[in-house]
Structure formats: structure tokens, C-alpha cells
Enzyme design. Sequence first.
Site, PDB file in Angstrom:
ATOM      1  N   ARG A 234       0.869  -1.185   0.000  1.00  0.00           N
ATOM      2  CA  ARG A 234       0.000   0.000   0.000  1.00  0.00           C
ATOM      3  C   ARG A 234       0.899   1.225   0.000  1.00  0.00           C
ATOM      4  O   ARG A 234       1.970   1.226   0.625  1.00  0.00           O
ATOM      5  CB  ARG A 234      -0.915   0.017   1.225  1.00  0.00           C
ATOM      6  CG  ARG A 234      -2.094  -0.934   1.132  1.00  0.00           C
ATOM      7  CD  ARG A 234      -3.146  -0.502   0.104  1.00  0.00           C
ATOM      8  NE  ARG A 234      -4.273  -1.416   0.026  1.00  0.00           N
ATOM      9  CZ  ARG A 234      -4.369  -2.444  -0.827  1.00  0.00           C
ATOM     10  NH1 ARG A 234      -3.403  -2.685  -1.688  1.00  0.00           N
ATOM     11  NH2 ARG A 234      -5.443  -3.211  -0.835  1.00  0.00           N
ATOM     12  N   GLU A 263      -2.641   7.850  -4.242  1.00  0.00           N
ATOM     13  CA  GLU A 263      -3.042   7.294  -5.548  1.00  0.00           C
ATOM     14  C   GLU A 263      -4.528   7.459  -5.841  1.00  0.00           C
ATOM     15  O   GLU A 263      -4.938   7.415  -6.998  1.00  0.00           O
ATOM     16  CB  GLU A 263      -2.654   5.818  -5.651  1.00  0.00           C
ATOM     17  CG  GLU A 263      -3.487   4.893  -4.776  1.00  0.00           C
ATOM     18  CD  GLU A 263      -3.129   3.420  -4.995  1.00  0.00           C
ATOM     19  OE1 GLU A 263      -1.940   3.077  -4.920  1.00  0.00           O
ATOM     20  OE2 GLU A 263      -4.058   2.622  -5.204  1.00  0.00           O
ATOM     21  N   HIS A 295      -1.097   0.528  -9.770  1.00  0.00           N
ATOM     22  CA  HIS A 295      -1.833  -0.479  -8.982  1.00  0.00           C
ATOM     23  C   HIS A 295      -2.376  -1.600  -9.886  1.00  0.00           C
ATOM     24  O   HIS A 295      -3.583  -1.850  -9.930  1.00  0.00           O
ATOM     25  CB  HIS A 295      -2.980   0.175  -8.195  1.00  0.00           C
ATOM     26  CG  HIS A 295      -3.290  -0.574  -6.920  1.00  0.00           C
ATOM     27  ND1 HIS A 295      -3.512   0.033  -5.724  1.00  0.00           N
ATOM     28  CD2 HIS A 295      -3.401  -1.909  -6.681  1.00  0.00           C
ATOM     29  CE1 HIS A 295      -3.770  -0.870  -4.796  1.00  0.00           C
ATOM     30  NE2 HIS A 295      -3.705  -2.074  -5.359  1.00  0.00           N
TER      31      HIS A 295
END
Length: 329
Positions: A234, A263, A295
Site C-alpha cells: 500500500r 493514488e 496499482h
Amino acid sequence: MEVGVFSTQPYDREPLERANRERGHRLSFLEPRLGPDTAELGAQFEAVCVFVNDRLSRPVLERLCAGKTRLVALRCAGFNNVDLAAARELGLTVVRVPAYSPHAVAEHAVGLILMLNRKLHRAYARVREANFSLAGLCGFDLYGRQVGVLGTGAIGAAFCQIMRGFGCTVVAADPLPNPACLELGVQYVSAAELFQSSDIISLHCPLTAETRHIIGAESLPLMKRGVMIINTGRGALIDSSAVVAALKSGHVGYLGIDVYEEEENLFFRDLSSEIVQDDVFMRLLTFPNVVVTAHQGFFTREALANIADTTIANISAFEHGAGELFRVA
Ligand code: NAI
């Protein structure tokens, strides 16, 4: 059940519809993220199905709960974006997909290592312009190098196995050592030892209050000069500003990230015609020794199918009070 599927991307629909074929839930595919501005919409559904950048803070959960919502079904493994204490107090059930394809994320982490080490991103661009010079493209043998793995759950363990296959020494830090990793010859050490001795550090632990900015002003100085840092966990595991400073000084030699702490304002969208306002992120993109992916670690056909199957099975198990429910609250 009536399910509002938030943050829907085109590739989400087909696997979820296929998994739902025999279950008959009424899925409404919605492009917006679930957050304060869309909680009212979410409250119309008995279940909301959400992804990594939906924000389920206490006020959002309270609004959902005041409406029809009884279930939050995360179609991802991490659950740092849900206020679990608030969900418990409100009696909302929260479920997730604990392990849909640990290999997908582990293999992506290895892809980032190979790309950075052998400078494949630069080689690709160069060759397409008929520049066949090798200047600046020299890498190092992975064989014999030490890799430090922070978090050896499902993904960390798959990653350890691949790196052992390369002939790397693998050390790990995790409060719960994984017997499968011990069998692979992984040695457990403290996080500080891992930082001091590793050539490559890869993050596979969840984002918690304890792990937030675990790569930052305190840990970076412990690391070897020229260290490679890989983050497919993360974004907020890394203090981005601290790592920019360490890249500028040369202390960090390579950075590969699939996640970024801010993000949610960037990823899963085409911003190519817009002016990106995040200066730290844009600074990261200027380094030749930084590779960013948006991601996509989870993004394989196998993982999408497994995510859909477990998500729909979770919703059915909740509805019928029978079957396995992967509950986090
Ligand atoms: P997991 O729950 O199987 O493993 C997490 C491991 O981290 C556990 O062994 C736990 O004991 C350990 N851990 C907890 N606190 C720690 C600490 N302070 N230091 C070291 N280790 C610690 O989770 P899994 O499936 O391996 O996923 C790991 C993370 O990867 C997720 O939490 C998620 O944030 C991220 N992820 C990223 C994806 C992507 O597309 N880039 C996709 C899926 C997950």
C-alpha cells in the site's frame, strides 16, 4: 441482494456477472468511488461492493447504515480504507477477498525488480529509436544478493519462493513467521536488521498504524547505499517525500512502486490530457531509476476471476447465513 458495485471499471463487469449467473444478486455497476459524496447513493443498496480507493470512513459508514446497507464487500485483500471500529459499532458486516492470486502480485513485484535492475524501461525506449548503445544500462546479478521481505503472508511467501529460485538469500520480518517460508530457507530477522543488510527490500505487509511510513526518515538511513525498494503493498507504507530526498542523494538506488500514498486522486483513470497537481508524484516520475505502475499487481485474468467468485460467494454467504464468509468486521 441488491448490490451497488462502486469504482466499476470495464474489466470488472464480465467476471462479476459470470460469477453471479447462478446466484441472482441484482448488481448495479457504478463508476464513481464510494466516499462522502456518494454515500447517499450507496445507502440505497443492501450491499456495497468496493475496491482499494473507495473511502469508507465513519461518516460514510454511518450514512450507509442509516439507509439499507448491511454488508460491505471488498473486492480486494487490503482493508485499510474501511474504518473497521466504526463498522463494528454500527453492526455492518465487512468482508474481503483474502487471497485471490498471491502469485499475481508477487510476480509483478519481481517484474519491477528485473525492470529496474536491467533498466528494461530505458532499453525498450532506446531500441525503438534505433539507439543500440548499452551505455548506462549495466545491471547486477540477482544471484547471491540479499532480498529483505517485509510481511510473509500469502503474497510475501509467493515472492520469497520466486526470489529463492533466483538464488538470492532471503531474509524476512513478520510478527508471525510463515512455516512455508522457513522451509524455503528464509531467515527471520528484525525489521532493523532487514533494512541494514538487504540489497533489495520488498513490502508485502498490510497498511496499519504501525506500518504507515515504515520506509521513511527513520528507516532509510539504516539501509545500504544504493538499495532497491519495491512496494506492491500500500502506498502509505512509504513516506514519499522522504524517499524523494533519498533518491536525490543517491542513498536509494532504485524504487519500484505499484502503489502510491495519494493514488486515489490519480490511479485507474486516464489523466494524460490533464495537469497533474501532485508535485511529489511528478518528481518521482522524473527519476531514471524509478518505475511506477498504477496499482496493477492484482491485474491478471486468474485474479479477476477469483476476486469475482469470492466476492459473489461472500455476498451469498451473508444473505443466507451459510457458507464461508471472509469477514474482517
Ligand atoms: P496477508 O494477510 O496474507 O499477509 C500479510 C502479512 O504481513 C502477515 O503475515 C502479517 O503477519 C504481516 N505483517 C503484519 N504487520 C506487519 C509488520 N508490522 N511487519 C511485518 N509484517 C507484518 O496479506 P497478503 O494477501 O499477502 O497481502 C499483503 C498486502 O498486499 C495487502 O495488505 C495489500 O495491502 C497488498 N496487496 C496489493 C495488491 C496490488 O495489486 N498491488 C493486491 C493485493 C494485496
